[in-house]
Motif scaffolding. Structure first.
Motif, PDB file in Angstrom:
ATOM      1  N   VAL A   1     -24.041  -9.483  32.937  1.00 29.50           N
ATOM      2  CA  VAL A   1     -25.092  -8.172  33.446  1.00 29.50           C
ATOM      3  C   VAL A   1     -25.136  -7.063  31.871  1.00 29.50           C
ATOM      4  CG1 VAL A   1     -26.370  -6.338  34.593  1.00 29.50           C
ATOM      5  CG2 VAL A   1     -26.281  -8.655  35.327  1.00 29.50           C
ATOM      6  N   GLU A   2     -24.097  -5.950  32.657  1.00 28.19           N
ATOM      7  CA  GLU A   2     -23.368  -5.502  30.666  1.00 28.19           C
ATOM      8  C   GLU A   2     -22.929  -6.100  30.062  1.00 28.19           C
ATOM      9  OE1 GLU A   2     -20.567  -1.378  31.668  1.00 28.19           O
ATOM     10  OE2 GLU A   2     -19.803  -3.851  32.500  1.00 28.19           O
ATOM     11  N   LEU A   3     -22.660  -6.976  29.603  1.00 26.87           N
ATOM     12  CA  LEU A   3     -22.883  -7.679  28.017  1.00 26.87           C
ATOM     13  C   LEU A   3     -23.964  -8.391  27.842  1.00 26.87           C
ATOM     14  CD1 LEU A   3     -18.834  -9.693  29.227  1.00 26.87           C
ATOM     15  CD2 LEU A   3     -19.676  -7.310  27.564  1.00 26.87           C
ATOM     16  N   ALA A   4     -24.632  -8.755  28.835  1.00 24.87           N
ATOM     17  CA  ALA A   4     -26.099  -8.920  28.122  1.00 24.87           C
ATOM     18  C   ALA A   4     -27.008  -8.271  28.086  1.00 24.87           C
ATOM     19  CB  ALA A   4     -26.573  -9.865  28.815  1.00 24.87           C
ATOM     20  N   ALA A   5     -27.137  -6.964  28.906  1.00 21.76           N
ATOM     21  CA  ALA A   5     -27.800  -5.887  28.578  1.00 21.76           C
ATOM     22  C   ALA A   5     -26.932  -5.227  27.062  1.00 21.76           C
ATOM     23  CB  ALA A   5     -27.716  -4.885  29.607  1.00 21.76           C
ATOM     24  N   ARG A   6     -25.856  -5.278  26.216  1.00 26.18           N
ATOM     25  CA  ARG A   6     -25.172  -4.987  25.504  1.00 26.18           C
ATOM     26  C   ARG A   6     -25.928  -5.613  24.244  1.00 26.18           C
ATOM     27  NH1 ARG A   6     -22.607  -0.137  25.696  1.00 26.18           N
ATOM     28  NH2 ARG A   6     -21.879   0.021  28.017  1.00 26.18           N
ATOM     29  N   ARG A   7     -26.008  -6.956  24.137  1.00 20.93           N
ATOM     30  CA  ARG A   7     -27.119  -7.775  23.497  1.00 20.93           C
ATOM     31  C   ARG A   7     -28.553  -7.730  22.598  1.00 20.93           C
ATOM     32  NH1 ARG A   7     -23.853 -13.926  23.568  1.00 20.93           N
ATOM     33  NH2 ARG A   7     -21.842 -13.047  23.757  1.00 20.93           N
TER      34      ARG A   7
ATOM     35  N   VAL B   1     -26.277  -2.451  40.149  1.00 20.35           N
ATOM     36  CA  VAL B   1     -26.655  -3.998  38.851  1.00 20.35           C
ATOM     37  C   VAL B   1     -27.477  -2.833  38.278  1.00 20.35           C
ATOM     38  CG1 VAL B   1     -27.660  -5.781  38.725  1.00 20.35           C
ATOM     39  CG2 VAL B   1     -26.639  -5.743  40.909  1.00 20.35           C
ATOM     40  N   GLN B   2     -28.434  -2.609  38.876  1.00 16.97           N
ATOM     41  CA  GLN B   2     -29.279  -1.103  37.354  1.00 16.97           C
ATOM     42  C   GLN B   2     -28.132  -0.609  36.704  1.00 16.97           C
ATOM     43  OE1 GLN B   2     -31.849   0.227  39.768  1.00 16.97           O
ATOM     44  NE2 GLN B   2     -33.881  -0.851  39.495  1.00 16.97           N
ATOM     45  N   LYS B   3     -27.396  -0.087  37.692  1.00 17.93           N
ATOM     46  CA  LYS B   3     -26.312   1.346  36.062  1.00 17.93           C
ATOM     47  C   LYS B   3     -25.333   0.080  35.249  1.00 17.93           C
ATOM     48  CE  LYS B   3     -22.418   3.875  37.183  1.00 17.93           C
ATOM     49  NZ  LYS B   3     -21.548   4.892  37.953  1.00 17.93           N
ATOM     50  N   LEU B   4     -25.095  -1.206  35.999  1.00 19.64           N
ATOM     51  CA  LEU B   4     -25.146  -1.849  34.818  1.00 19.64           C
ATOM     52  C   LEU B   4     -25.168  -1.880  33.309  1.00 19.64           C
ATOM     53  CD1 LEU B   4     -22.305  -4.570  37.751  1.00 19.64           C
ATOM     54  CD2 LEU B   4     -21.622  -2.648  35.920  1.00 19.64           C
ATOM     55  N   GLY B   5     -26.818  -2.300  33.827  1.00 21.09           N
ATOM     56  CA  GLY B   5     -27.992  -2.451  33.104  1.00 21.09           C
ATOM     57  C   GLY B   5     -29.217  -3.589  32.988  1.00 21.09           C
ATOM     58  N   ALA B   6     -28.444  -3.766  34.164  1.00 24.66           N
ATOM     59  CA  ALA B   6     -29.791  -4.510  34.393  1.00 24.66           C
ATOM     60  C   ALA B   6     -31.515  -3.713  34.904  1.00 24.66           C
ATOM     61  CB  ALA B   6     -30.128  -5.890  36.108  1.00 24.66           C
ATOM     62  N   GLU B   7     -32.337  -4.182  34.164  1.00 26.25           N
ATOM     63  CA  GLU B   7     -33.492  -3.386  33.415  1.00 26.25           C
ATOM     64  C   GLU B   7     -34.682  -4.179  34.834  1.00 26.25           C
ATOM     65  OE1 GLU B   7     -38.026  -4.262  31.136  1.00 26.25           O
ATOM     66  OE2 GLU B   7     -35.591  -4.213  30.066  1.00 26.25           O
ATOM     67  N   LEU B   8     -34.846  -5.399  35.375  1.00 29.53           N
ATOM     68  CA  LEU B   8     -34.820  -6.212  36.973  1.00 29.53           C
ATOM     69  C   LEU B   8     -33.955  -6.266  37.611  1.00 29.53           C
ATOM     70  CD1 LEU B   8     -37.724  -7.465  34.492  1.00 29.53           C
ATOM     71  CD2 LEU B   8     -37.878  -5.433  35.568  1.00 29.53           C
ATOM     72  N   PHE B   9     -34.552  -6.595  38.964  1.00 31.24           N
ATOM     73  CA  PHE B   9     -34.075  -6.452  40.081  1.00 31.24           C
ATOM     74  C   PHE B   9     -34.226  -7.177  41.405  1.00 31.24           C
ATOM     75  CE2 PHE B   9     -32.048  -6.157  44.451  1.00 31.24           C
ATOM     76  CZ  PHE B   9     -30.627  -6.391  44.894  1.00 31.24           C
ATOM     77  N   VAL B  10     -34.087  -8.394  41.990  1.00 30.53           N
ATOM     78  CA  VAL B  10     -34.524  -8.968  42.446  1.00 30.53           C
ATOM     79  C   VAL B  10     -32.917  -9.291  44.021  1.00 30.53           C
ATOM     80  CG1 VAL B  10     -36.285 -10.365  41.691  1.00 30.53           C
ATOM     81  CG2 VAL B  10     -33.928 -11.447  42.233  1.00 30.53           C
ATOM     82  N   PRO B  11     -33.691  -8.767  44.965  1.00 29.60           N
ATOM     83  CA  PRO B  11     -32.495  -9.580  46.017  1.00 29.60           C
ATOM     84  C   PRO B  11     -32.704 -10.651  46.650  1.00 29.60           C
ATOM     85  CG  PRO B  11     -35.199  -8.493  47.109  1.00 29.60           C
ATOM     86  CD  PRO B  11     -35.440  -8.582  45.578  1.00 29.60           C
ATOM     87  N   ARG B  12     -30.981 -10.728  46.854  1.00 32.57           N
ATOM     88  CA  ARG B  12     -31.021 -12.489  46.517  1.00 32.57           C
ATOM     89  C   ARG B  12     -31.831 -13.167  48.040  1.00 32.57           C
ATOM     90  NH1 ARG B  12     -24.577 -11.003  49.016  1.00 32.57           N
ATOM     91  NH2 ARG B  12     -24.605 -10.560  50.683  1.00 32.57           N
TER      92      ARG B  12
END
Length: 315
Positions: free
Chosen positions: A168-174, A190-201
């Motif tokens: 998540v973090e590396l992808a957001a940085r790309r 997960v959002q703090k790591l850089g995910a713009e969107l979230f879905v529960p598993r």
């Protein structure tokens, strides 16, 4: 020296503290005095015989004993012939990518190819640095394999886990638009790591992702090994990366390109991750530390689940 070995496959009790000869580095190799070694699921899969049963390594017991552990942070204390990039006293991190070895990183010292290591981040304790190599390289190599453009949309399953969190973090940085799938309790992380969107598993992944991304994500990095459930969330003609194959790699339905991500040691890419950690741009998570003698306890905790970050053994 002391090392954790396995003589026969089994549960955590199969892990044995043994006195083994101090390894000598050969040409192109270095010996590392281990300061910290992260505990990963692949270690448990090796110990239990799952990897041997899958044909990924010879049966445990074919050699006198099998070493355990992939990740290491420590100090170079011996250098083999032909090594020019490292010297005794260097602080390094590294990963072994061979399964069938007599001594792994659960030990007081380990020998690795110089091409498998990188200088450790200067500002990060060894315990935290030991969590980078295996999981960080897996995430980085998966992203390289997917090769999405900067505006692409990526689903990451297991987004709160060790591999998923780095992904998540590396992808957001790309510059990727990341959809993280994890437990509802981990949404903020997960959002703090850089995910713009979230879905529960526990949601139907295909439906939940499409409700946020019409048509589905451009690609999925399946760190949670959900297989076809994650594939269903990818648009037709997209790309899917199965981390280390997963239990069942899905078929390439709807023209989706399906690829397996098999970790390989790569000192140059590991150095990039070390630099990111040094700059505070990579979130390192330690779930707890234990002594080398407590390796079995660490595997019990790993099996119990619920960890956020990696357990780390400190010889």
């Amino acid at each position: 020296m002391r090392a954790i070995i396995v003589r026969a496959p089994g549960g955590p009790a199969a892990l044995e503290v043994a006195d083994v000869p101090l390894p000598i580095p050969g040409p192109g190799q270095v010996r590392i005095k281990v300061a910290a070694a992260a505990v990963n699921p692949v270690d448990a899969a090796t110990r239990s015989g799952v990897l041997a049963d899958a044909g990924l390594m010879p049966p445990i017991g074919e050699r006198e004993h099998t070493g355990i552990g992939w990740d290491v942070a420590g100090t170079v204390d011996a250098v083999g012939g032909g090594v020019t990039g490292f010297a005794e006293g260097d602080q390094v991190i590294g990963v072994r990518d061979r399964l069938d070895v007599p001594v792994g990183t659960y030990a007081e010292a380990v020998v690795l190819d110089a091409a498998s290591i990188a200088r450790a981040p200067r500002s990060v304790p060894a315990v935290e640095a030991a969590t980078i190599p295996l999981n960080g390289l897996t995430a980085l190599q998966a992203l390289d394999l997917l090769d999405l453009p900067a505006d692409g949309t990526l689903l990451v399953t297991g987004a709160a886990g060790a591999v998923g969190g780095y992904a998540v973090e590396l992808a957001a940085r790309r510059g990727l638009r990341v959809v993280g799938a994890a437990s509802a309790a981990d949404e903020a992380l997960v959002q703090k790591l850089g995910a713009e969107l979230f879905v529960p598993r526990d949601a139907h992944l295909g439906d939940a992702v499409r409700a946020l991304v019409p048509g589905g994500a451009d690609a999925a990095l399946d760190a949670a090994l959900l297989g076809v459930r994650a594939l269903d969330a990818v648009r037709s003609g997209g790309t899917f990366a199965a981390v280390n194959g997963g239990p069942v790699t899905p078929l390439p339905l709807r023209g989706i390109t399906v690829r397996n991500v098999w970790i390989r040691a790569d000192g140059a890419r590991l150095a990039q991750l070390s630099d990111l950690a040094d700059a505070g741009r990579l979130t390192l998570r330690v779930a707890g530390t234990l002594s080398l003698d407590e390796a079995a306890k660490a595997h019990e905790r790993l099996a119990a689940g619920g960890l956020r970050g990696r357990l780390v053994l400190v010889p």
